[in-house]
Design an enzyme around this catalytic site. Structure first.
Site, short mmCIF file in Angstrom:
data_model
loop_
_atom_site.label_atom_id
_atom_site.label_comp_id
_atom_site.label_asym_id
_atom_site.label_seq_id
_atom_site.Cartn_x
_atom_site.Cartn_y
_atom_site.Cartn_z
N LYS A 195 -14.78 -17.12 18.89
CA LYS A 195 -15.18 -16.84 17.51
C LYS A 195 -15.66 -18.09 16.76
O LYS A 195 -16.50 -17.99 15.87
CB LYS A 195 -14.00 -16.23 16.75
CG LYS A 195 -13.74 -14.78 17.10
CD LYS A 195 -12.68 -14.18 16.23
CE LYS A 195 -12.35 -12.77 16.69
NZ LYS A 195 -11.38 -12.10 15.83
N ASP A 252 -14.02 -9.31 10.21
CA ASP A 252 -12.55 -9.24 10.28
C ASP A 252 -11.93 -9.26 8.88
O ASP A 252 -11.01 -8.50 8.58
CB ASP A 252 -11.99 -10.43 11.05
CG ASP A 252 -12.12 -10.25 12.55
OD1 ASP A 252 -12.17 -9.09 13.00
OD2 ASP A 252 -12.18 -11.26 13.27
N TYR A 279 -3.22 -5.60 16.84
CA TYR A 279 -3.49 -4.15 16.99
C TYR A 279 -3.15 -3.61 18.37
O TYR A 279 -3.29 -2.40 18.62
CB TYR A 279 -4.92 -3.81 16.57
CG TYR A 279 -5.99 -4.18 17.57
CD1 TYR A 279 -6.61 -5.42 17.50
CD2 TYR A 279 -6.39 -3.29 18.56
CE1 TYR A 279 -7.59 -5.77 18.39
CE2 TYR A 279 -7.38 -3.64 19.47
CZ TYR A 279 -7.97 -4.87 19.38
OH TYR A 279 -8.95 -5.21 20.28
N GLY A 285 -7.11 -18.58 13.19
CA GLY A 285 -8.36 -17.94 12.77
C GLY A 285 -8.14 -16.63 12.03
O GLY A 285 -8.80 -16.34 11.03
N HIS A 292 -25.06 -6.94 51.75
CA HIS A 292 -23.86 -7.18 50.93
C HIS A 292 -23.45 -8.64 51.01
O HIS A 292 -23.52 -9.24 52.07
CB HIS A 292 -22.68 -6.33 51.43
CG HIS A 292 -22.99 -4.88 51.44
ND1 HIS A 292 -23.53 -4.24 52.51
CD2 HIS A 292 -22.85 -3.95 50.47
CE1 HIS A 292 -23.72 -2.96 52.23
NE2 HIS A 292 -23.32 -2.76 50.98
N ARG A 307 -17.93 7.75 53.45
CA ARG A 307 -17.58 6.47 54.07
C ARG A 307 -16.91 6.78 55.41
O ARG A 307 -15.70 6.92 55.51
CB ARG A 307 -16.68 5.67 53.13
CG ARG A 307 -17.46 5.02 51.99
CD ARG A 307 -18.46 3.99 52.46
NE ARG A 307 -17.81 2.92 53.20
CZ ARG A 307 -17.51 1.73 52.68
NH1 ARG A 307 -17.84 1.44 51.46
NH2 ARG A 307 -16.89 0.82 53.40
N LYS A 322 -31.13 -1.68 49.36
CA LYS A 322 -29.87 -1.79 48.62
C LYS A 322 -29.33 -3.22 48.72
O LYS A 322 -29.18 -3.75 49.83
CB LYS A 322 -28.83 -0.80 49.15
CG LYS A 322 -27.54 -0.88 48.34
CD LYS A 322 -26.39 -0.09 48.93
CE LYS A 322 -25.11 -0.54 48.25
NZ LYS A 322 -23.91 -0.22 49.01
#
Ligand code: ATR
Length: 489
Positions: A290, A326, A437, A353, A118, A31, A143
């Protein structure tokens, strides 16, 4: 192929990073716009990997501060010096691009010319016409990098890669930004000529760039084949805290499966399912989808129906099957340390849930369940549905029980110093299980451990539910011993 961009501000530090990148990169992108007075000969010479010379102006996401003439002059010098690739923007003008191609031919330079487009704001719908315009210049590589405002923008990029393949045109196409990350992973597998990976995090040259080591060691993009690849992933919002991609990709690699697991950051579930249902082979589903996912599925397994939540989707003969792993994970984790659940007195804190899934599993084991919740009405409703006792959270001090389960979100990252239980004496001689968790050891569990209770982390649930997902998708057992090891880190 993976391109590692070099984004240093001095020749010296750039040379240092070129050396570091050597091990992982297939190609190095210089670059030049980052480097103050770049010493092009030296940089090209010292790179033992092929190089791309790029010199972006500010409007194209770069840092070049000089005039347009100076900017182009540096790129032309790269052509004369035989840089393996030279990247010139479509925005530089067709005439300028033609001049560069002519210069390359005139000097008999080996440089391949990349013409790039871009868009840092969105993914235009008319990408095909931009593609045609670039292709029409006669360049070697097209590109196109756009910004993904929605996960479905990646599909426009994937279609473009397909189109270029049919034309026999080399293309690099990707979406930038967090929602575009999947294009940086799946694009090269589908046929994008290369993808970009940062040398390390903090050294990205564009938004959403993933470290090269992650692309290689976790996603294995240089090892997977497009043919018969199976694509799995996590659907949710947010998804960046989930560790599922580590477990599943690691398991695929251990079993040598041509499969990959990526994170789908989804805003519009309906659009996502409509656009992607032919692309994925299975999904994990997390917050907040869910429950909402159910209406988009073809078949719901009875336990998921009763729980009212699906966290796993498997595709069979084009049909979407919904499961809940689960509850299975919760019971597995619990039974590991408290094997006989029949007639055990169990208190579940929370009535959302997560509580529903664990209570469903506990009912199957004939445990005696009481659900306590901050909002009494929700506890009452859940108790009615699952035929168990209920009460307000404040009643915990008066309860007689063997196992205590936290099914609230209290203590979850980032508020890790909180616990749903203030009076630590409650934990005495109990088995204590936290469904949270992240972190692995919550304050709830730390407090219980201090007075020597048996503690079970939500990580065990997470691993067990993931193992069942893996089995549903692949028919194979997750290599648990090695997975347990990596999940400890
Ligand atoms: P999930 O699907 O992950 O279980 P949820 O449906 O939002 O998430 O449920 C979160 C549970 O955590 C609820 O039982 C909630 O209690 P309310 O029903 O009263 O909202 C509980 N919860 C969340 N924050 C809490 C807090 N600070 N104190 C007590 N309970 C809390």
């Amino acid at each position: 192929m993976i391109v590692v961009p070099i984004t240093n501000f001095s020749n010296k530090s750039a040379l240092g990073d070129i050396l570091k990148a050597k091990k992982e990169a297939d190609i190095i992108e210089l670059r030049l716009d980052y480097i103050k007075n770049p010493h092009l000969e030296n940089l090209i010479q010292k790179s033992s990997k092929p190089v791309i010379a790029t010199n972006r102006k500010k409007s194209e996401g770069g840092k070049f501060g000089g005039s347009e003439k100076e900017r182009i002059a540096l790129l032309e010098k790269a052509v004369i010096l035989n840089a393996d690739y030279v990247d010139i923007e479509l925005d530089s003008g067709i005439n300028q691009i033609k001049r560069m191609l002519a210069l390359r031919d005139f000097c008999r330079s080996a440089s391949r010319i990349i013409v790039s487009y871009h868009n840092f704001h969105w993914t235009p719908k008319n990408l095909e016409s931009i593609y045609k315009k670039i292709k029409g210049t006669g360049c070697d590589i097209v590109k196109i990098a756009t910004y993904a405002k929605s996960i479905n923008d990646n599909l426009i990029i994937f279609d473009l890669i397909e189109r270029a393949k049919k034309d026999g045109q080399r293309i690099v196409a990707l979406c930038m930004g967090e929602k575009g990350e999947i294009s940086r992973i799946l694009g090269p597998i589908f046929g994008s000529y290369f993808t970009f990976g940062s040398l390390e995090s903090g050294k990205e040259s564009a938004p959403g760039q993933i470290p090269v080591k992650t692309l290689k060691d976790i996603y294995r993009i240089n090892k997977l084949e497009n043919k018969n690849i199976k694509i799995y992933g996590l659907v949710g919002n947010p998804v960046n805290k989930s560790k599922g991609y580590l477990l599943h990709n690691f398991s695929f690699s251990q079993l040598n499966l041509n499969s990959i697991y990526v994170n789908f950051l989804v805003d519009d579930l309906k659009l996502f399912i409509r656009g992607y249902r032919n692309l994925f082979d299975g999904l994990s589903v997390t917050m907040p989808y869910k429950e909402r996912i159910i209406k988009f599925l073809d078949v719901i397994e009875p336990s998921a129906k009763k729980i009212g939540a699906v966290n796993t989707i498997a595709v069979k003969n084009g049909k979407l099957f919904g499961y809940n792993t689960d509850y299975f994970g919760a019971i597995r984790a619990l039974e590991n340390k408290a094997p006989f659940l029949r007639n055990k007195k169990i208190v579940v804190l929370g009535a959302g849930g997560a509580a529903k899934a664990v209570i469903f599993g506990l009912k199957n084991k004939c445990a005696k369940i009481t659900v306590l919740n901050r909002t009494l009405n929700k506890a009452r409703k859940l108790a009615f549905d699952f035929k168990c006792g209920y009460g307000h959270l404040s009643q915990i001090n008066k309860m007689d029980f063997d196992v205590l389960i936290n099914a609230t979100s209290v203590g979850m990252f980032p508020r890790v110093n909180r616990s749903i239980i203030k009076n630590k004496e409650i934990f005495k001689d109990k088995t204590v299980f936290d469904l949270v968790y992240n972190p692995v050891m919550t304050k709830f569990l730390k407090d219980a451990k201090k007075i020597k209770s048996v503690v079970i982390s939500g990580r065990d649930l997470f691993l067990d539910q993931a193992a069942l997902q893996f089995k549903l998708w692949t028919g194979k057992n997750m290599p648990r011993v090695s997975v347990n090891k990596i999940s400890e880190n």
